[in-house]
Design a protein around this motif. Structure first.
Motif, PDB file in Angstrom:
ATOM      1  N   ASN A   1       3.278   1.172  10.469  1.00  0.00           N
ATOM      2  CA  ASN A   1       2.893   0.172  11.459  1.00  0.00           C
ATOM      3  C   ASN A   1       2.083  -0.924  10.781  1.00  0.00           C
ATOM      4  O   ASN A   1       1.183  -0.644   9.981  1.00  0.00           O
ATOM      5  CB  ASN A   1       2.060   0.794  12.578  1.00  0.00           C
ATOM      6  CG  ASN A   1       2.847   1.825  13.362  1.00  0.00           C
ATOM      7  OD1 ASN A   1       4.018   1.618  13.678  1.00  0.00           O
ATOM      8  ND2 ASN A   1       2.208   2.951  13.675  1.00  0.00           N
ATOM      9  N   ALA A   2       2.406  -2.158  11.105  1.00  0.00           N
ATOM     10  CA  ALA A   2       1.648  -3.278  10.553  1.00  0.00           C
ATOM     11  C   ALA A   2       0.225  -3.276  11.111  1.00  0.00           C
ATOM     12  O   ALA A   2      -0.010  -2.859  12.249  1.00  0.00           O
ATOM     13  CB  ALA A   2       2.346  -4.592  10.876  1.00  0.00           C
TER      14      ALA A   2
ATOM     15  N   THR B   1       2.111   3.614   5.119  1.00  0.00           N
ATOM     16  CA  THR B   1       1.496   2.527   5.885  1.00  0.00           C
ATOM     17  C   THR B   1       0.269   1.985   5.173  1.00  0.00           C
ATOM     18  O   THR B   1      -0.220   2.574   4.194  1.00  0.00           O
ATOM     19  CB  THR B   1       1.109   3.022   7.289  1.00  0.00           C
ATOM     20  OG1 THR B   1       0.699   1.930   8.099  1.00  0.00           O
ATOM     21  CG2 THR B   1      -0.015   4.048   7.210  1.00  0.00           C
TER      22      THR B   1
ATOM     23  N   PRO C   1      -1.661 -10.517   9.683  1.00  0.00           N
ATOM     24  CA  PRO C   1      -0.840  -9.305   9.837  1.00  0.00           C
ATOM     25  C   PRO C   1      -0.328  -8.822   8.470  1.00  0.00           C
ATOM     26  O   PRO C   1       0.229  -9.614   7.709  1.00  0.00           O
ATOM     27  CB  PRO C   1       0.315  -9.750  10.733  1.00  0.00           C
ATOM     28  CG  PRO C   1      -0.097 -11.087  11.281  1.00  0.00           C
ATOM     29  CD  PRO C   1      -0.999 -11.693  10.266  1.00  0.00           C
ATOM     30  N   ILE C   2      -0.533  -7.544   8.199  1.00  0.00           N
ATOM     31  CA  ILE C   2      -0.128  -6.975   6.907  1.00  0.00           C
ATOM     32  C   ILE C   2       0.637  -5.678   7.161  1.00  0.00           C
ATOM     33  O   ILE C   2       0.198  -4.827   7.937  1.00  0.00           O
ATOM     34  CB  ILE C   2      -1.352  -6.699   6.005  1.00  0.00           C
ATOM     35  CG1 ILE C   2      -2.114  -7.999   5.748  1.00  0.00           C
ATOM     36  CG2 ILE C   2      -0.930  -6.053   4.691  1.00  0.00           C
ATOM     37  CD1 ILE C   2      -3.381  -7.806   4.946  1.00  0.00           C
ATOM     38  N   GLY C   3       1.784  -5.508   6.529  1.00  0.00           N
ATOM     39  CA  GLY C   3       2.573  -4.290   6.642  1.00  0.00           C
ATOM     40  C   GLY C   3       3.226  -3.945   5.325  1.00  0.00           C
ATOM     41  O   GLY C   3       3.074  -4.649   4.320  1.00  0.00           O
TER      42      GLY C   3
ATOM     43  N   LYS D   1       4.236  -6.852   3.072  1.00  0.00           N
ATOM     44  CA  LYS D   1       4.796  -7.879   3.934  1.00  0.00           C
ATOM     45  C   LYS D   1       3.633  -8.515   4.694  1.00  0.00           C
ATOM     46  O   LYS D   1       3.090  -7.915   5.627  1.00  0.00           O
ATOM     47  CB  LYS D   1       5.806  -7.269   4.896  1.00  0.00           C
ATOM     48  CG  LYS D   1       6.521  -8.283   5.776  1.00  0.00           C
ATOM     49  CD  LYS D   1       7.547  -7.601   6.685  1.00  0.00           C
ATOM     50  CE  LYS D   1       8.273  -8.603   7.551  1.00  0.00           C
ATOM     51  NZ  LYS D   1       9.245  -7.952   8.451  1.00  0.00           N
ATOM     52  N   ILE D   2       3.217  -9.730   4.242  1.00  0.00           N
ATOM     53  CA  ILE D   2       2.023 -10.386   4.777  1.00  0.00           C
ATOM     54  C   ILE D   2       2.421 -11.729   5.385  1.00  0.00           C
ATOM     55  O   ILE D   2       3.001 -12.581   4.703  1.00  0.00           O
ATOM     56  CB  ILE D   2       0.957 -10.604   3.678  1.00  0.00           C
ATOM     57  CG1 ILE D   2       0.608  -9.263   3.024  1.00  0.00           C
ATOM     58  CG2 ILE D   2      -0.283 -11.278   4.243  1.00  0.00           C
ATOM     59  CD1 ILE D   2      -0.339  -9.380   1.865  1.00  0.00           C
TER      60      ILE D   2
ATOM     61  N   SER E   1       7.010  -2.504   3.477  1.00  0.00           N
ATOM     62  CA  SER E   1       8.448  -2.371   3.630  1.00  0.00           C
ATOM     63  C   SER E   1       9.022  -1.772   2.358  1.00  0.00           C
ATOM     64  O   SER E   1       8.345  -1.702   1.327  1.00  0.00           O
ATOM     65  CB  SER E   1       9.112  -3.728   3.918  1.00  0.00           C
ATOM     66  OG  SER E   1       9.076  -4.547   2.764  1.00  0.00           O
TER      67      SER E   1
ATOM     68  N   SER F   1      -3.540  -5.634  11.490  1.00  0.00           N
ATOM     69  CA  SER F   1      -4.069  -6.993  11.523  1.00  0.00           C
ATOM     70  C   SER F   1      -5.441  -6.987  10.878  1.00  0.00           C
ATOM     71  O   SER F   1      -6.339  -6.260  11.327  1.00  0.00           O
ATOM     72  CB  SER F   1      -4.153  -7.517  12.963  1.00  0.00           C
ATOM     73  OG  SER F   1      -2.856  -7.620  13.513  1.00  0.00           O
TER      74      SER F   1
ATOM     75  N   PRO G   1      11.145  -2.141   7.262  1.00  0.00           N
ATOM     76  CA  PRO G   1       9.730  -1.904   7.562  1.00  0.00           C
ATOM     77  C   PRO G   1       9.342  -0.438   7.451  1.00  0.00           C
ATOM     78  O   PRO G   1      10.112   0.460   7.797  1.00  0.00           O
ATOM     79  CB  PRO G   1       9.586  -2.403   9.008  1.00  0.00           C
ATOM     80  CG  PRO G   1      10.737  -3.326   9.216  1.00  0.00           C
ATOM     81  CD  PRO G   1      11.856  -2.785   8.389  1.00  0.00           C
TER      82      PRO G   1
END
Length: 849
Positions: free
Chosen positions: A775-776, A688, A762-764, A722-723, A766, A778, A772
């Protein structure tokens, strides 16, 4: 009348009533006729009526008769008073029926009424009286056939020809308040391979009768299963030097001296060891069939392992396991034994191939079906027989057969009643027996020959497309099925403790075998093993594939008796060894066959609702596996890390314990599935982005965004950011990145912000395939730049400055003073003169002082 006299009169009346009831055969207080008492043995099929005695067969010596045997055999048993009253004049006698003339009669004859056992011996006394709960052992000497005179106490059964004979022990007695009656019986089979000489001691031994069978010896193959129910707790991924966690420690007892697996191995060792008196013939007929899940568990137990305090609480307290030494010794014995004989792998954890096919996961199926052979070879240092599938149920549907074929299995071992001729009829009788050839064994009145099944058939309804998935190449040949004798397999399954009734056993032959003693069930199995060798049948091949259940419950003596029976048949030229490799090399029968998936197997199968969640978790494992990185200096490989979780999913689809009924198997399967799902959730959540905390301020509108990603997995992983960038920002995709095992890594993400307001981004993370991870988070971003407003103000100030400078230079070049400077210059001169006069005055005053 006095009180004593009245009492004597009452007692006299009671005595008269008891006498009347007894003469009528009625038990006082119950109104039940003693004469109607039924035996408690399995053969009668009756459960009504009072139960007074229980007759149990303890042993038959010898277990099989040959022409070289003594003319007598001894039957030993135990009579127990299981009623609530004494039983007087307890006696037993031996009876026999006609020889078994059909395969099904190996089972059904044991349920016939005792009147069918019409050859009877003499009653022999066991006890004058047995009180409630009391038991008495006895032995009965029996002569196969009589001479002129028999010794006292010896009965003759008039057996003059080889065959498999049903015998019955009958116990009679007189319960209190009743008359003499038959109270129980015990039935069993006696294989007679040859008849010894006369039993008449005065006239000397007669000429023995050796086995005389038309046709060649039976080509025999015996599978020797070593398997156990799944024991490893689900949801435990691989880890360096991790301790195995087992649901219970029952396997330790099974591996220790006297345990089930120890005794199965010990019986085989007595045949294979170099100091064995037997030749290689018997060894060549036997093939070890091993469950790789058992070997993995035993291998884990050789190191320190732990056991759940409560098997129903996978997350509860644990305790140290006690079977490390036994596991190591058993595994070393198996490693010493296996290289000297045939070895093949069973499907992993007795998986249900039909459920595995329904799950639709190719990688999972490969682990369950193809990997077992490699595991066996690696752990035992052998080269196992490949290309043969041995499903636990002995029957499969078309989807299961297609799955086997897709994974390279050319032959599946099935019960002979799990396949049927494609056109609905068998042509074996016409193909193998000329019309002028009479049956080798005369049929009993009213009996008809039972159709046979070839030992190798083609499954015409299983279509396997080309491996490439194109139609330009011809489809592979249809797979084959090697069929085993379902009647012999049913009898072998009944050996030992807690015997199952296989799914392929016909309904007409099903009954609770546990009411028979272990000795009786062993005799039934030995009779079934010998029957094919002694009874050539039209339309039935002179071959035998013997397949005990995969979790066979035979102890050492019982397993040794089975091996001994086969050895007797080999030495008497009734059988010849056939290796598993030779069986697989046989050409199939020209008649095409189709699968006949048995209803009982469908009832015992893994429920369909497990297929989809197993498929989902299998896909998650595959997706995570594709993202993990195998780093040379890394202690744990991705495969070693995730494979235990695949094994857990296979164990969810296991057929173990499903024939026992109840909901225990479903409960265990659901628990395994839940634990595996929870672990996969945790693994995906272990990778994460760490939240930066507070508002992230950029120094300029093009400052990079600094992020930290965390990997708690013990293996490295490839990730992508993943942004979801808002319209006011432009964030560069830095592509695929790698996170180290159990570590953090910082990243600079090129970012351009065109707004000075606080922005939420939001940034996560994958996998490279877009699955995924974690947890993403913010991230709140604020830039110190003012964007377009700042640019306009700066440009305006520069323009004004240039205008003023240009104006001054213009006036100076023309020799003119700038009007803006005129008032400033006059005032400045006056102020300067006044300042000089003031300074001079202050100086003179200071000097005068």
């Amino acid at each position: 009348m006095t009180r004593a006299g009245s009492r004597r009169t009452l007692l006299s009346l009671v005595a008269v009533m008891l006498a009347v009831l007894t003469s009528l055969g009625i038990s006082p207080g119950t109104g039940t006729p003693i004469a109607g008492a039924e035996p408690t043995g399995s053969g009668s099929g009756q459960t009504s009526g009072p139960k007074f005695l229980k007759l149990s067969l303890d042993s038959v010596t010898p277990t099989a008769i040959t022409s070289n045997s003594d003319p007598y055999f001894v039957v030993s048993g135990t009579v127990t008073n299981i009623g609530d009253r004494p039983v007087d004049d307890v006696s037993v006698r031996i009876q026999r029926g006609g020889p078994v003339t059909s395969p099904s009669a190996l089972r059904t004859t044991l349920r016939q009424d005792q009147a069918s056992y019409d050859i009877t011996g003499e009653f022999q006394d066991v006890a004058d009286q047995l009180t409630a709960g009391q038991r008495k052992q006895f032995s009965v000497s029996v002569a196969l056939h009589s001479g002129t005179e028999l010794p006292g106490g010896v009965s003759s059964l008039d057996i003059t020809a080889p065959g498999v004979y049903p015998l019955l022990l009958n116990v009679n007695g007189q319960p209190a308040y009743g008359g003499q009656a038959r109270l129980d019986d015990a039935r069993f089979l006696l294989p007679v391979l040859g008849v010894p000489g006369s039993a008449d001691p005065k006239h000397g031994p007669g000429q023995p009768t050796p086995p005389a069978v038309d046709g060649p010896p039976v080509a025999t193959t015996l599978l020797w299963p070593l398997a156990d129910r799944p024991r490893l707790v689900a949801g435990q991924p691989g880890a360096p030097d991790a301790q195995a966690l087992l649901t219970d420690d029952d396997l330790a007892a099974s591996l220790a001296q006297g345990g089930r697996l120890d005794q199965l191995l010990s019986a085989l060792e007595s045949v294979v060891k170099p100091d064995s008196t037997r030749d290689r013939s018997l060894i060549n007929a036997v093939c070890l069939a091993i469950d790789p899940d058992l070997l993995i568990t035993v291998s884990d137990m050789t190191r320190d392992y732990r056991v759940l305090a409560s098997p129903s609480d996978p997350e509860g307290p644990t305790r140290p396991g006690s079977g490390g030494r036994a596991a190591k010794a058993w595994l070393e014995r198996l490693r010493a034994l296996a290289p000297g004989m045939c070895v093949t792998a069973l499907p992993f954890a007795q998986v249900d191939p039909n459920a595995l096919a329904a799950a639709g996961d190719v990688t999972l199926a490969d682990r369950a079906l193809n990997a077992p052979a490699d595991l066996i070879d690696s752990l035992l240092t052998v080269k196992s027989v490949r290309g043969v599938a041995i499903p636990d149920a002995g029957t499969i549907d078309t989807e299961g057969a297609t799955l086997f074929a897709h994974h390279g299995f050319t032959t599946t071992v099935l019960a002979d009643n799990a396949v049927a001729p494609l056109d609905g009829r068998s042509n074996l009788l016409a193909a193998k027996t000329p019309p002028s050839t009479p049956p080798a064994t005369p049929a009993t009145p009213g009996s008809t020959p039972e159709p046979g099944t070839p030992d190798m058939v083609t499954l015409a309804d299983v279509v396997v497309p080309p491996a490439t998935g194109t139609t330009t190449q011809p489809a592979p040949a249809a797979p084959h099925a090697a069929t085993f004798d379902s009647w012999a397999a049913t009898a072998l399954a009944a050996i030992g403790s807690n015997p199952p009734t296989p799914a392929f056993t016909p309904d007409k032959a099903r009954y609770d075998v546990t009411v028979d003693s272990r000795a009786a069930r062993l005799q039934d199995a030995l009779g079934a093993v010998a029957w094919t060798a002694l009874n050539p049948q039209p339309g039935r091949p002179r071959t035998a594939l013997l397949v005990p259940p995969q979790q066979w419950g035979a102890n050492r003596d019982e397993a040794s008796a089975v091996l001994g029976q086969l050895d007797l048949q080999l030495r008497n030229n009734l059988a010849t060894p056939r290796s598993l490799t030779e069986l697989l090399a046989q050409q199939p029968d020209p008649q095409p066959y189709t699968l006949d998936y048995l209803d009982r197997a469908a009832d015992d199968a893994v429920p369909a609702h497990f297929a989809e969640p197993v498929h989902q978790q299998g896909q998650r494992i595959t997706q995570l596996m594709s993202a993990l990185v195998d780093v040379p200096q890394q202690e744990l490989s991705p495969r070693a890390f995730l494979t235990p979780l695949r094994d857990d999913l296979i164990r969810v689809l296991s057929l173990t314990d499903r024939r026992a009924g109840g909901g225990a198997a479903d409960t265990n399967a659901q628990r395994r599935l839940d634990q595996t799902t929870k672990t996969m959730d945790n693994l995906y959540g272990s990778v994460t982005v760490l939240p930066p905390g507070g508002v992230y301020t950029l120094a300029s509108e093009q400052s990079p965004l600094l992020l930290v990603a965390r990997n708690d997995l013990p293996v490295a992983i490839r990730v992508r950011f993943k942004i979801d960038a808002p319209a006011e920002t432009s964030i560069t995709d830095i592509g695929e990145q790698q996170l180290p095992a159990k570590g953090n890594r910082s990243f600079q993400i090129p970012t351009e912000v065109s707004d000075s307001r606080n922005l939420t981004i939001p940034i996560g993370l994958s996998t490279p395939d877009g699955v995924p991870l974690g947890n993403a988070v913010s991230v709140s971003v604020r830039s110190n730049a003012y964007g377009q407003v700042l640019a306009i103000m700066t440009a305006s100030a520069c323009a004004l400055l240039l205008l003023l400078v240009g104006r001054r230079l213009w006036h100076r070049f023309r020799g003119q003073s700038d009007p803006a400077d005129e008032e400033f210059d006059a005032g400045a001169v006056r102020e300067s003169k006044q300042d000089r006069r003031t300074r001079k005055r202050d100086k003179k005053r200071q000097e005068a002082r």
